[in-house]
Design a protein around this motif. Structure first.
Motif, PDB file in Angstrom:
ATOM      1  N   GLY A  36       0.796  -1.224   0.000  1.00 48.79           N
ATOM      2  CA  GLY A  36       0.000   0.000   0.000  1.00 48.79           C
ATOM      3  C   GLY A  36       0.826   1.270   0.000  1.00 48.79           C
ATOM      4  O   GLY A  36       0.286   2.369   0.067  1.00 48.79           O
ATOM      5  N   TYR A  37       2.172   1.133  -0.149  1.00 45.78           N
ATOM      6  CA  TYR A  37       3.041   2.320  -0.041  1.00 45.78           C
ATOM      7  C   TYR A  37       2.756   3.346  -1.124  1.00 45.78           C
ATOM      8  O   TYR A  37       2.938   4.544  -0.925  1.00 45.78           O
ATOM      9  CB  TYR A  37       4.527   1.900  -0.109  1.00 45.78           C
ATOM     10  N   LEU A  38       2.357   2.886  -2.313  1.00 48.40           N
ATOM     11  CA  LEU A  38       2.359   3.775  -3.471  1.00 48.40           C
ATOM     12  C   LEU A  38       1.151   4.704  -3.553  1.00 48.40           C
ATOM     13  O   LEU A  38       1.271   5.874  -3.898  1.00 48.40           O
ATOM     14  CB  LEU A  38       2.484   2.945  -4.754  1.00 48.40           C
ATOM     15  N   ARG A  39      -0.019   4.156  -3.217  1.00 47.20           N
ATOM     16  CA  ARG A  39      -1.255   4.922  -3.427  1.00 47.20           C
ATOM     17  C   ARG A  39      -1.220   6.319  -2.784  1.00 47.20           C
ATOM     18  O   ARG A  39      -1.593   7.299  -3.442  1.00 47.20           O
ATOM     19  CB  ARG A  39      -2.463   4.111  -2.953  1.00 47.20           C
ATOM     20  N   ILE A  42       0.669   9.256  -4.893  1.00 44.81           N
ATOM     21  CA  ILE A  42       0.248   9.849  -6.166  1.00 44.81           C
ATOM     22  C   ILE A  42      -1.212  10.281  -6.081  1.00 44.81           C
ATOM     23  O   ILE A  42      -1.955   9.828  -5.205  1.00 44.81           O
ATOM     24  CB  ILE A  42       0.496   8.909  -7.372  1.00 44.81           C
TER      25      ILE A  42
END
Lengths: 446, 446
Positions: A36-39, A42
């Motif tokens: 879930g690090y990316l959401r 951005i």
């Protein structure tokens, strides 16, 4: 972005790629991120107005790279190697520009013809029997699939169609479902999970043949299963022999299994996804002996032969076995040369309709390395380590490995993956593993 | 080739690509070559010693380009558009360099997470119902498939597994084969050939529903087929509705078909491969009304949304429907986060195991065009011409078209394909077609 901006940005990207490859040893091989690090990093929707290229390339380092497992790091020993080379990347740039969808000869003749000839080149490198080559008038030939999973599935479906037609010709009243209920496919208990999956998708039973002490499928165990199943009214139709299993690179005994398949009129597919590249070296070629008994053969140049993913090479002795299983000819895909017998429409050889110009990668790589260069690359050697330290090793994140099961044993697989790995990296990794092992043994004693 | 040579050759290739795209209008759209042209032009085996890069790039113009059908020529009106844009090509260069195989979250977290978020971005652009988005805790979500054919097949297999489990739960004695023998899938008689193929591969019956006067599948014809088949003891389980058929871009009536699928507990898959990109424009979005009844939805950004092949976008409402059909977990692919519920392992969503970092292309394209830029591209309009001059047109090789059948009519399909096509090209093509038509009519009178 117009052509002149592409010229500028493209050259920046070439430098970014070269910098990435040259500096990859300095990047931590396995990332620190949590699921879930990316959401949160951005926006929640695409922008209404364009972003600039600078914004994006800056975000590559800020957002993407921290979450990348670096498959081409010389410290990446997990899963399996995936091939990468500069000539292959150059070919892919050209492939993207031409951007044709080569489902038929007419859809781009060069795309189809280069593929047929490259598959012949590669077949000759492996010394495949003549029957697998297309040549000028052969009944066989090669095709580039996306993955070994697809090759196994395509072979299984072709075999299913072939046996169904044969049985229906003998007993016209038989329904397809009545036949499918009785069909049985076989592979060693060491075969890749994609074989089991092909059975699931194809709606047929798949039975695992117990492998021997060296993790190889042998005649006796296969013959026993066939006899038992035939006695129970089942119909054996398909055998997958693995050359180079995922867990320990064991080889099924082709010279025993092959003649049984001939005798029983069962389709023999060989899955050499992982190890097959080695057969271009004469000293390893004897491991392929028995391929002459097979109906289809597959291995992945995108694993160990310097051709970037995806490029899974599959050959068949009778191309009509494949095309017979998949051929549908809507008028919008017909063309005037179609029934000339001279041409190949690869859409009948594969699951999807669309396909890229992947043979360019083979052409660039084969020519820029030469057979001798490719052989030299294969011969750089390999390593296997065998102690269960996985958690400490992967928590330390200095190197990265994955485990496997060999029967009841939990085994660390140490695979030489990156093109740039040298013996110095392997030694560092080995000292690291020895250090952690010593610590572990100490901790257990205390 | 080392990094420094790659820097030089890569920049030459960037210029070659830009030159190719800028000069493509001057190349003959359809090649003059005959089947078998390529084999005599290249050696019969790979070279033992390396060739130089100059040799190869010279051969691209001498050997490859004469056999290329130029899909990005503004005179290419055949088959269907295949997307191409500079941002997408830049992203593919990066994808080749990272070269990860993103079959699981751990295999490269950025590869998986960017894909999930990009599919949410795209879903929001289309105003898909919330149930299709992954969000932070959704049960649905999107995945990039290689092609619409694969998406249809994956949906059919998931539906087959789901109905089989439901029936076996109700009647534990039922075998899979006994169920499969009775399963029936449906699509309009205008559906793409890949739907028929999915039925063949999945081993189930596929019935074509007669479309109405506007080539659309309607409630009455579907309901009639369902009733007839149920009365015969068959089990309807899967309907494919097409939005934008290949032959004439007709639309099945989702608002009629959808409620029937809900009532009958039949999986509804929507194939909008060709036309789906248009739904990002609010004025075209009503054509997607009824998507709320579907279990799965698919369209191809690689056709009309400026993302180079391959990038076929598929969403499902319940991801467990897909993963339930394909999930196999050998220990060598397991990782520690696997059962956390937070992560996605895309290998369970698709046929092959391996997958490239394709979401980079979406990210680059969506950001560098912005939603407004993408909408402006869709709105550039389209053309259909309708006279049977195919042979003269294609023999003249000035433009390239393919035909289709609409019932008994032989129709020329005129599709706007290349990103660089302008109304000037279309006018030239139209004048050319009118000229040839006039000649043809004259010749017939004489």
């Amino acid at each position: 972005m117009d052509a002149s901006e592409f010229r500028r940005r493209g050259k920046e990207m070439v430098d970014y790629v070269a910098d990435y490859m040259e500096g990859i040893e300095g990047r931590q091989v396995y990332p620190d991120v949590e699921p879930g690090y990316l959401r949160p990093l951005i926006p929640t929707t695409a922008p209404q107005e364009p972003d600039t290229f600078e914004d994006i390339i800056n975000d590559v380092e800020k957002i993407i790279m921290p979450g990348v497992t670096h498959w081409h790091s010389p410290y990446f020993f997990a899963y399996f190697p995936t091939a990468s080379s500069y000539p292959s990347m150059l070919a892919d740039m050209l492939c993207g520009a031409i951007g044709c969808i080569g489902f038929s000869w007419a859809a781009s003749p060069a795309c189809t013809e280069l593929e047929t000839v490259m598959m012949d080149w590669l077949g000759k490198m492996l010394q495949l029997p003549e029957a697998f080559l297309a040549g000028n008038a052969g009944e066989g030939g090669g095709v580039i699939q996306g993955s070994a999973s697809e090759a196994t599935l395509v072979a299984l479906l072709a075999a299913r169609t072939k046996v169904t037609r044969r049985l229906q010709a003998a007993s016209p009243g038989l329904t397809q479902a009545a036949i499918m209920e009785k069909l049985v496919a076989y592979s060693s208990d060491q075969a890749h999970s994609s074989v089991e999956r092909a059975g699931l998708i194809g709606g047929v039973k798949l039975k695992a043949i117990p492998s021997d002490g060296k993790f190889a499928m042998r005649a006796s165990a296969l013959q026993e299963a066939l006899e038992r199943d035939k006695a129970a009214g089942l119909i054996p139709f398909f055998v997958v022999a693995t050359l180079g299993t995922t867990s320990c690179c064991s080889f099924d005994n082709l010279l025993e299994v092959g003649p049984i398949c001939i005798k029983e009129d069962v389709w023999l597919h060989i899955d050499a996804a992982y190890a097959g590249s080695a057969f271009i070296c004469p000293e390893f070629r004897p491991l392929l002996n028995g391929v002459e008994f097979a109906d289809s053969f597959n291995f992945n140049p995108h694993k160990w032969l310097l051709v970037n993913f995806d490029c899974s090479a599959m050959w068949v002795k009778k191309r009509t076995d494949l095309t017979g299983a998949f051929k549908l000819d809507p008028v919008y895909l017909k063309h005037s040369h179609q029934d000339s017998g001279l041409i190949t429409d690869y859409r009948h050889w594969q699951l999807p309709l669309g396909r890229r110009f992947r043979s360019l990668k083979m052409w660039f790589v084969f020519r820029m390395y030469g057979i001798k260069g490719l052989q030299a690359y294969i011969r750089k050697g390999s390593n296997k380590l065998t102690k269960a330290l996985l958690e400490r090793i992967n928590n330390a994140k200095k190197i990265h490995l994955v485990p496997c099961h060999l029967r009841d044993k939990f085994v660390l697989r140490f695979a030489i993956c990156s093109r740039t790995v040298e013996s110095a990296h392997v030694q560092l990794a080995w000292e690291h593993i020895r250090g952690l092992a010593t610590e572990l043994l100490k901790a257990e004693k205390e």
